[in-house]
Design a protein around this motif. Structure first.
Motif, short mmCIF file in Angstrom:
data_model
loop_
_atom_site.label_atom_id
_atom_site.label_comp_id
_atom_site.label_asym_id
_atom_site.label_seq_id
_atom_site.Cartn_x
_atom_site.Cartn_y
_atom_site.Cartn_z
N UNK A 1 0.83 -1.21 0.00
CA UNK A 1 0.00 0.00 0.00
C UNK A 1 0.86 1.26 0.00
N UNK A 2 1.84 1.31 -0.91
CA UNK A 2 2.69 2.50 -1.02
C UNK A 2 2.77 2.92 -2.48
N UNK A 3 3.10 4.20 -2.70
CA UNK A 3 3.30 4.74 -4.04
C UNK A 3 4.73 5.28 -4.13
N UNK A 4 5.63 4.56 -4.82
CA UNK A 4 7.02 5.02 -4.90
C UNK A 4 7.15 6.33 -5.66
N UNK A 5 8.03 7.21 -5.16
CA UNK A 5 8.23 8.53 -5.77
C UNK A 5 9.46 8.49 -6.67
N UNK A 6 9.36 8.89 -7.93
CA UNK A 6 10.54 8.97 -8.79
C UNK A 6 11.56 9.94 -8.20
N UNK B 1 11.34 13.61 -9.10
CA UNK B 1 10.24 14.32 -8.43
C UNK B 1 10.63 14.61 -6.99
N UNK B 2 11.24 13.62 -6.33
CA UNK B 2 11.62 13.76 -4.93
C UNK B 2 12.56 14.95 -4.72
N UNK B 3 13.42 15.19 -5.69
CA UNK B 3 14.37 16.28 -5.59
C UNK B 3 13.71 17.66 -5.59
N UNK B 4 12.47 17.74 -6.05
CA UNK B 4 11.77 19.03 -6.10
C UNK B 4 10.97 19.32 -4.83
N UNK B 5 10.87 18.35 -3.94
CA UNK B 5 10.05 18.49 -2.74
C UNK B 5 10.90 19.02 -1.59
N UNK B 6 10.46 20.04 -0.88
CA UNK B 6 11.22 20.56 0.28
C UNK B 6 11.51 19.44 1.27
N UNK B 7 12.77 19.28 1.70
CA UNK B 7 13.18 18.11 2.52
C UNK B 7 12.51 18.00 3.87
N UNK B 8 11.97 19.07 4.41
CA UNK B 8 11.33 18.99 5.73
C UNK B 8 9.84 18.68 5.65
N UNK B 9 9.34 18.52 4.47
CA UNK B 9 7.91 18.25 4.31
C UNK B 9 7.58 16.84 4.76
N UNK B 10 6.47 16.70 5.49
CA UNK B 10 6.01 15.35 5.83
C UNK B 10 4.68 15.02 5.15
N UNK B 11 4.14 16.00 4.42
CA UNK B 11 2.92 15.80 3.64
C UNK B 11 3.16 16.33 2.23
N UNK B 12 2.46 15.78 1.28
CA UNK B 12 2.60 16.24 -0.10
C UNK B 12 1.24 16.32 -0.76
N UNK C 1 -0.94 13.31 0.90
CA UNK C 1 -0.41 12.02 1.31
C UNK C 1 0.84 12.19 2.18
N UNK C 2 1.13 11.17 2.98
CA UNK C 2 2.31 11.17 3.83
C UNK C 2 3.56 10.82 3.01
N UNK C 3 4.69 11.46 3.35
CA UNK C 3 5.95 11.17 2.68
C UNK C 3 6.85 10.36 3.60
N UNK C 4 7.39 9.25 3.09
CA UNK C 4 8.42 8.50 3.79
C UNK C 4 9.73 8.77 3.06
N UNK C 5 10.58 9.60 3.66
CA UNK C 5 11.82 10.04 2.99
C UNK C 5 12.84 8.91 2.92
N UNK C 6 12.87 8.07 3.94
CA UNK C 6 13.88 7.01 3.96
C UNK C 6 13.68 6.02 2.81
N UNK C 7 12.42 5.65 2.57
CA UNK C 7 12.15 4.65 1.53
C UNK C 7 11.57 5.27 0.26
N UNK C 8 11.41 6.60 0.27
CA UNK C 8 11.04 7.34 -0.93
C UNK C 8 9.68 6.90 -1.49
N UNK C 9 8.66 6.97 -0.63
CA UNK C 9 7.33 6.64 -1.12
C UNK C 9 6.28 7.51 -0.44
#
Length: 270
Positions: free
Chosen positions: A192-197, A200-211, A222-230
């Protein structure tokens, strides 16, 4: 893998081959053990032949996060290796409901079909519904999960035409500052995850926890998991878009990501 739509004759042939493959009811039940495991049940067992009380298999679906066993759900399964011409009647459904312990769920799986009265009876008690899986639904699920099915490649001019047409449209759309496609694997869907290319991930502010994204033209946060990039919290979206069916079967698809201005737009390509 894409599968050509099956017509009624195709289903009849596949269901009959399925039925005749199993030499007896017990062989069919042994097949259903990995079938149910693939569809998300844990600890599936075939019951003892002399003590089943009409129940052929038992499994369970683990509760929230696996933190405890308190909200695990038990599934009791009755299997009928019926000739495709012999439908399961309402009596069998009533008998199955009669041995349903409180707080459990029931599955009735057959290689044939159910009578109209049997289907109505299965839904009659909203507190003790019985999930019916007939031969057609069984075949569809086996195709989705690649169980017992081999595929012969078929050249499709239409399919290639569509690919070329779509790529031409994308390359001509210069308003997209970023455009990328990424496979959503069966493991991604199962988790139940959606992997982020990465692009795309490089354009998201690093402190964001929602997108905030737009999936098939609908705004979602949606929630962002930075460690696993989804992205998490995607289950309902997968269900709404048919990636996960009501029977919890699924197949891979492509996520098409674009950035237009300050918007992240995602489209699921099946």
């Amino acid at each position: 893998m894409n599968v050509i739509d099956l017509n009624d004759k195709d289903y009849e042939e596949l269901i009959f081959k399925f039925y005749t493959y199993f030499k007896n009811a017990f062989d069919f039940e042994k097949f259903l053990k990995p079938f149910l495991t693939t569809n998300g049940l844990d600890e599936v067992t075939v019951t003892r032949r002399t003590r089943d009380g009409g129940i052929d298999l038992i499994g369970k679906r683990r509760g929230l996060g696996g933190f405890s066993n308190e909200d695990d759900v038990k599934y009791y399964v009755q299997a009928k290796r019926n000739n495709p011409k012999n439908k399961v009647d309402v009596k069998k459904i009533r008998e199955l409901r009669g041995v349903m312990p409180s707080g459990t769920k029931r599955l009735f799986i057959t290689t044939s079909d159910f009578t109209k009265n049997a289907k109505e009876e299965a839904l009659k008690d909203s507190f003790r519904p019985i999930i019916l899986i007939n031969g057609k639904r069984l075949i569809d699920n086996c195709i989705d999960n690649e169980l017992g099915m081999l595929y012969k490649p078929v050249f499709s001019k239409i399919s290639i035409d569509n690919l070329i047409s779509r790529e031409k449209e994308l390359t001509e759309n210069i308003s997209d500052s970023i455009h990328v496609e990424k496979l959503i694997s069966k493991n991604d869907i199962r988790a139940r995850i959606l992997p982020i290319p990465s692009v795309i991930l490089e354009t998201i502010p690093p402190k964001s926890n929602k997108l905030k994204v737009y999936i098939n033209k609908k705004e979602e946060i949606l929630n962002i998991n930075w460690e696993r990039k989804y992205l998490g919290g995607i289950t309902k979206i997968y269900r709404d878009n048919g990636i996960i069916t009501s029977e919890n079967s699924f197949s891979t698809c492509i996520s098409d990501w674009r950035i237009k201005g300050d918007k992240i737009i995602i489209e699921f390509l099946k």
